[in-house]
Design a protein around this motif. Structure first.
Motif, PDB file in Angstrom:
ATOM      1  N   ALA A 148       0.821  -1.212   0.000  1.00  0.00           N
ATOM      2  CA  ALA A 148       0.000   0.000   0.000  1.00  0.00           C
ATOM      3  C   ALA A 148       0.855   1.262   0.000  1.00  0.00           C
ATOM      4  O   ALA A 148       0.449   2.295  -0.535  1.00  0.00           O
ATOM      5  CB  ALA A 148      -0.935  -0.012   1.206  1.00  0.00           C
ATOM      6  N   ARG A 149       2.009   1.200   0.620  1.00  0.00           N
ATOM      7  CA  ARG A 149       2.850   2.394   0.736  1.00  0.00           C
ATOM      8  C   ARG A 149       3.749   2.630  -0.476  1.00  0.00           C
ATOM      9  O   ARG A 149       4.238   3.744  -0.676  1.00  0.00           O
ATOM     10  CB  ARG A 149       3.706   2.307   2.005  1.00  0.00           C
ATOM     11  N   ARG A 150       4.015   1.588  -1.244  1.00  0.00           N
ATOM     12  CA  ARG A 150       4.933   1.748  -2.381  1.00  0.00           C
ATOM     13  C   ARG A 150       4.472   2.845  -3.350  1.00  0.00           C
ATOM     14  O   ARG A 150       5.238   3.779  -3.648  1.00  0.00           O
ATOM     15  CB  ARG A 150       5.093   0.413  -3.112  1.00  0.00           C
ATOM     16  N   PRO A 151       3.243   2.795  -3.852  1.00  0.00           N
ATOM     17  CA  PRO A 151       2.818   3.871  -4.759  1.00  0.00           C
ATOM     18  C   PRO A 151       2.731   5.223  -4.076  1.00  0.00           C
ATOM     19  O   PRO A 151       2.939   6.262  -4.717  1.00  0.00           O
ATOM     20  CB  PRO A 151       1.448   3.397  -5.264  1.00  0.00           C
ATOM     21  N   GLU A 152       2.437   5.233  -2.762  1.00  0.00           N
ATOM     22  CA  GLU A 152       2.373   6.493  -2.030  1.00  0.00           C
ATOM     23  C   GLU A 152       3.742   7.175  -1.983  1.00  0.00           C
ATOM     24  O   GLU A 152       3.855   8.391  -2.171  1.00  0.00           O
ATOM     25  CB  GLU A 152       1.876   6.247  -0.603  1.00  0.00           C
ATOM     26  N   VAL A 153       4.776   6.398  -1.745  1.00  0.00           N
ATOM     27  CA  VAL A 153       6.130   6.972  -1.689  1.00  0.00           C
ATOM     28  C   VAL A 153       6.506   7.576  -3.037  1.00  0.00           C
ATOM     29  O   VAL A 153       7.029   8.701  -3.108  1.00  0.00           O
ATOM     30  CB  VAL A 153       7.143   5.891  -1.262  1.00  0.00           C
ATOM     31  N   LEU A 154       6.207   6.859  -4.112  1.00  0.00           N
ATOM     32  CA  LEU A 154       6.537   7.376  -5.446  1.00  0.00           C
ATOM     33  C   LEU A 154       5.726   8.629  -5.761  1.00  0.00           C
ATOM     34  O   LEU A 154       6.245   9.607  -6.320  1.00  0.00           O
ATOM     35  CB  LEU A 154       6.285   6.304  -6.504  1.00  0.00           C
ATOM     36  N   ALA A 174      10.962  -0.859 -10.580  1.00  0.00           N
ATOM     37  CA  ALA A 174      10.116  -1.581 -11.530  1.00  0.00           C
ATOM     38  C   ALA A 174       8.746  -0.926 -11.682  1.00  0.00           C
ATOM     39  O   ALA A 174       8.069  -1.104 -12.702  1.00  0.00           O
ATOM     40  CB  ALA A 174       9.949  -3.027 -11.084  1.00  0.00           C
ATOM     41  N   ASP A 175       8.302  -0.171 -10.667  1.00  0.00           N
ATOM     42  CA  ASP A 175       6.990   0.488 -10.703  1.00  0.00           C
ATOM     43  C   ASP A 175       7.086   1.958 -11.104  1.00  0.00           C
ATOM     44  O   ASP A 175       6.065   2.660 -11.122  1.00  0.00           O
ATOM     45  CB  ASP A 175       6.334   0.415  -9.320  1.00  0.00           C
ATOM     46  N   ASP A 176       8.291   2.418 -11.404  1.00  0.00           N
ATOM     47  CA  ASP A 176       8.527   3.852 -11.609  1.00  0.00           C
ATOM     48  C   ASP A 176       8.426   4.210 -13.087  1.00  0.00           C
ATOM     49  O   ASP A 176       9.255   3.813 -13.890  1.00  0.00           O
ATOM     50  CB  ASP A 176       9.924   4.195 -11.074  1.00  0.00           C
ATOM     51  N   VAL A 178      12.969   7.122  -9.437  1.00  0.00           N
ATOM     52  CA  VAL A 178      13.838   6.232  -8.667  1.00  0.00           C
ATOM     53  C   VAL A 178      15.230   6.133  -9.292  1.00  0.00           C
ATOM     54  O   VAL A 178      15.366   5.902 -10.494  1.00  0.00           O
ATOM     55  CB  VAL A 178      13.217   4.825  -8.566  1.00  0.00           C
ATOM     56  N   VAL A 179      16.231   6.297  -8.444  1.00  0.00           N
ATOM     57  CA  VAL A 179      17.608   5.950  -8.780  1.00  0.00           C
ATOM     58  C   VAL A 179      17.927   4.681  -7.992  1.00  0.00           C
ATOM     59  O   VAL A 179      17.943   4.698  -6.758  1.00  0.00           O
ATOM     60  CB  VAL A 179      18.589   7.078  -8.429  1.00  0.00           C
ATOM     61  N   GLY A 209      28.728  -3.387  -8.229  1.00  0.00           N
ATOM     62  CA  GLY A 209      27.399  -2.868  -7.947  1.00  0.00           C
ATOM     63  C   GLY A 209      26.768  -2.255  -9.175  1.00  0.00           C
ATOM     64  O   GLY A 209      27.319  -2.314 -10.287  1.00  0.00           O
ATOM     65  N   VAL A 210      25.609  -1.641  -8.969  1.00  0.00           N
ATOM     66  CA  VAL A 210      24.847  -1.114 -10.089  1.00  0.00           C
ATOM     67  C   VAL A 210      24.136   0.167  -9.688  1.00  0.00           C
ATOM     68  O   VAL A 210      23.662   0.310  -8.559  1.00  0.00           O
ATOM     69  CB  VAL A 210      23.822  -2.162 -10.586  1.00  0.00           C
ATOM     70  N   LEU A 211      24.108   1.109 -10.612  1.00  0.00           N
ATOM     71  CA  LEU A 211      23.273   2.307 -10.546  1.00  0.00           C
ATOM     72  C   LEU A 211      22.357   2.270 -11.754  1.00  0.00           C
ATOM     73  O   LEU A 211      22.829   2.084 -12.879  1.00  0.00           O
ATOM     74  CB  LEU A 211      24.135   3.567 -10.620  1.00  0.00           C
ATOM     75  N   ALA A 212      21.070   2.449 -11.534  1.00  0.00           N
ATOM     76  CA  ALA A 212      20.127   2.451 -12.654  1.00  0.00           C
ATOM     77  C   ALA A 212      19.206   3.656 -12.524  1.00  0.00           C
ATOM     78  O   ALA A 212      18.692   3.948 -11.442  1.00  0.00           O
ATOM     79  CB  ALA A 212      19.303   1.159 -12.666  1.00  0.00           C
ATOM     80  N   ALA A 213      19.013   4.361 -13.622  1.00  0.00           N
ATOM     81  CA  ALA A 213      18.141   5.545 -13.635  1.00  0.00           C
ATOM     82  C   ALA A 213      17.726   5.824 -15.065  1.00  0.00           C
ATOM     83  O   ALA A 213      18.363   5.373 -16.021  1.00  0.00           O
ATOM     84  CB  ALA A 213      18.870   6.755 -13.041  1.00  0.00           C
ATOM     85  N   ARG A 214      16.647   6.598 -15.202  1.00  0.00           N
ATOM     86  CA  ARG A 214      16.164   6.976 -16.531  1.00  0.00           C
ATOM     87  C   ARG A 214      16.039   8.491 -16.621  1.00  0.00           C
ATOM     88  O   ARG A 214      15.697   9.151 -15.644  1.00  0.00           O
ATOM     89  CB  ARG A 214      14.822   6.315 -16.825  1.00  0.00           C
ATOM     90  N   GLY A 215      16.319   9.011 -17.792  1.00  0.00           N
ATOM     91  CA  GLY A 215      16.184  10.444 -18.019  1.00  0.00           C
ATOM     92  C   GLY A 215      17.512  11.172 -17.906  1.00  0.00           C
ATOM     93  O   GLY A 215      18.581  10.563 -17.793  1.00  0.00           O
TER      94      GLY A 215
END
Length: 480
Positions: free
Chosen positions: A265-271, A304-306, A311-312, A328-334
């Protein structure tokens, strides 16, 4: 006896024997040392290499090893007190003074004295690390064509694709940068997203290594409380409004130190809250591969929901494999990806190609799946043993939440208990535990301890560690 301890012991013995030899005198042959000390040729070779690095031994190809000439006496040291002025001269110009406090990190990195049980560790015990699989992967990687050449600065395409697949369909290989472990990725992300002096929202409590990064960059960590369902959305929205922050750092899965999982329930709220604030969420997904056997499948990463590039994502192989597999990994869009890439290149150039090739070999081998299953079973069993022993022998230490993943338990001390005294008493009793204070960016609401069950040898060591902690508690808590 473990090979590493044999090397250290042989090196110590040889140092003590050096008084028998004059400078430049030849030492016994490797074969003679093997027979005399009943160790392997590899142990002798490594011990001599250690003494060579210390300047005590000189090796001559085809001739053997010799005692080195004594070092010349060091010149008298100068006065370094001028550095106090130089290092603090610009501090008054900083909106938030930059401080480098590594104490919270060193608690989990420093090896305890011999005989001390390590409940403060941040990595898998050597018996849980896939040492044979990693050695085989490294050997295969070294034979790959071009394995020692310069890799692309973003990372090997195949490794970027493997990480992207694990994050989710919203992330492509082109959105991924390979980093030198999760700590490096967090450092790059915070530097990219927040200027010195800016506030950055953090979970309370949270990972001390991230707080250290933020403060060293001149950022101002602002705590946002969480509960068993993760960060509290209402308080997160309030914090964004009150501070104008543009970054929130969180660990949605098996949060360190609480073990909490951000609820569906909180995941979409945080985004949504972050998007409305025009802010980024740095998702530290450090424990993705530390799910315990028998637990439900973990939720997908927030990335995955962004849809909007909020999200970075940060992840790594280190926690589930070895502290030295710093991939490690850094993933971002834009547009933010370009800034992340630029800072990553300036700071690191690239992650060494042999390490990336070895990581590819490891995760692509049948041994990888077997290792993950072994770790899942072992961590789940150790969690249950530690929790049961704590409840039986130390009922005054509250354990309100049992995580379904990760490698530690988060305990609350009785009201009025002195956390620092208990940590010190535990070490005297022969068990190292992590104090709770470094996990808070502000004053903690109560004394806490974090106990890791991943860095110990197994069930007997867990039981003995709890017994020693009981001894410390009798010493300290009896005074309250």
């Amino acid at each position: 006896m473990h090979e590493r301890s044999s090397v250290a012991e042989l090196a110590m013995i040889l140092r003590e024997e050096f008084n028998r030899y004059s400078s430049g005198e030849k030492l016994p042959s490797s074969r003679a040392l093997v027979e005399r000390h009943r160790v392997s040729p590899v142990t002798v070779s490594r011990a001599l290499a250690r003494l060579t690095a210390e300047g005590l031994v000189v090796t001559r190809p085809g001739s053997g090893a010799f005692r080195a000439e004594p070092r010349p006496e060091a010149a008298a040291l100068g006065d370094t007190s001028w550095q106090e002025v130089a290092l603090s001269a610009d501090a008054s110009a900083d909106a938030v003074p930059r401080t480098v406090d590594a104490s919270g990190v060193l608690v989990t990195l420093a090896a305890p004295p011999p005989g001390v049980i390590e409940f403060n560790g941040g990595y898998l015990h050597p018996s849980l690390q896939p040492e044979r699989a990693m050695a085989a992967a490294l050997a295969r990687a070294g034979r790959r064509p071009g394995a020692w050449g310069r890799p692309p600065s973003e990372g090997l395409p195949e490794l970027r694709a493997w990480f992207a697949q694990g994050i989710g369909p919203a992330v492509a290989a082109a959105d991924v940068l390979i980093t030198a472990g999760g700590q490096s990725a967090l450092t790059t992300a915070l530097r990219a997203l927040a200027p010195p002096g800016a506030p950055v929202l953090v979970e309370s409590p949270t990972y001390p290594g991230m707080l250290a990064i933020a403060r060293a960059a001149g950022l101002r960590p602002v705590p946002v409380p969480l509960d068993a369902d993760g960060v509290r959305p209402g308080l997160l929205a309030d914090a964004f409004r009150a501070t104008g922050a543009r970054v929130f750092v969180c660990q949605p899965l098996f949060q360190n130190p609480t073990g909490a999982v951000l609820s569906p329930a909180r995941r979409p709220e945080v985004l949504r809250i972050a998007r409305e604030a025009g802010a980024f969420v740095i998702e530290d997904d450090f424990a993705r591969r530390l799910v315990h056997a028998g637990a439900d499948a973990p939720p997908a990463p927030l990335a995955a929901d962004d849809r909007d590039g909020v999200v970075v994502h940060v992840g790594s192989l280190t926690k589930v494999a070895s502290p030295s597999l710093r991939v490690g990994v850094l993933a971002a869009r834009g547009p933010v990806l370009e800034r992340l890439r630029a800072i990553h290149v300036v700071d690191n150039f690239f992650v060494p190609r042999p390490l990336q090739e070895a990581a590819l070999e490891l995760v692509g081998s049948p041994a990888w799946g077997r290792h993950l299953r072994t770790v899942a079973a072992e961590l789940g069993a150790r969690r249950d043993i530690l929790a049961a022993d704590l409840r039986r022998r130390l009922p005054e230490l509250a354990l309100p939440y049992i995580p379904s993943g990760g490698y530690h338990l988060w305990l609350r001390l009785p009201d009025g208990a002195d956390e620092a005294l208990l940590v010190a008493a535990a070490l005297r009793a022969g068990v190292a535990v992590a104090p709770g204070r470094p996990y808070f960016s502000a004053e903690p609401p109560a004394g806490r301890l974090r106990l890791s069950f991943a860095g110990v040898a197994g069930a007997p060591e867990i039981a003995e560690g709890v017994r020693r902690l009981r001894t410390a508690a009798d010493e300290v808590l009896g005074r309250n």
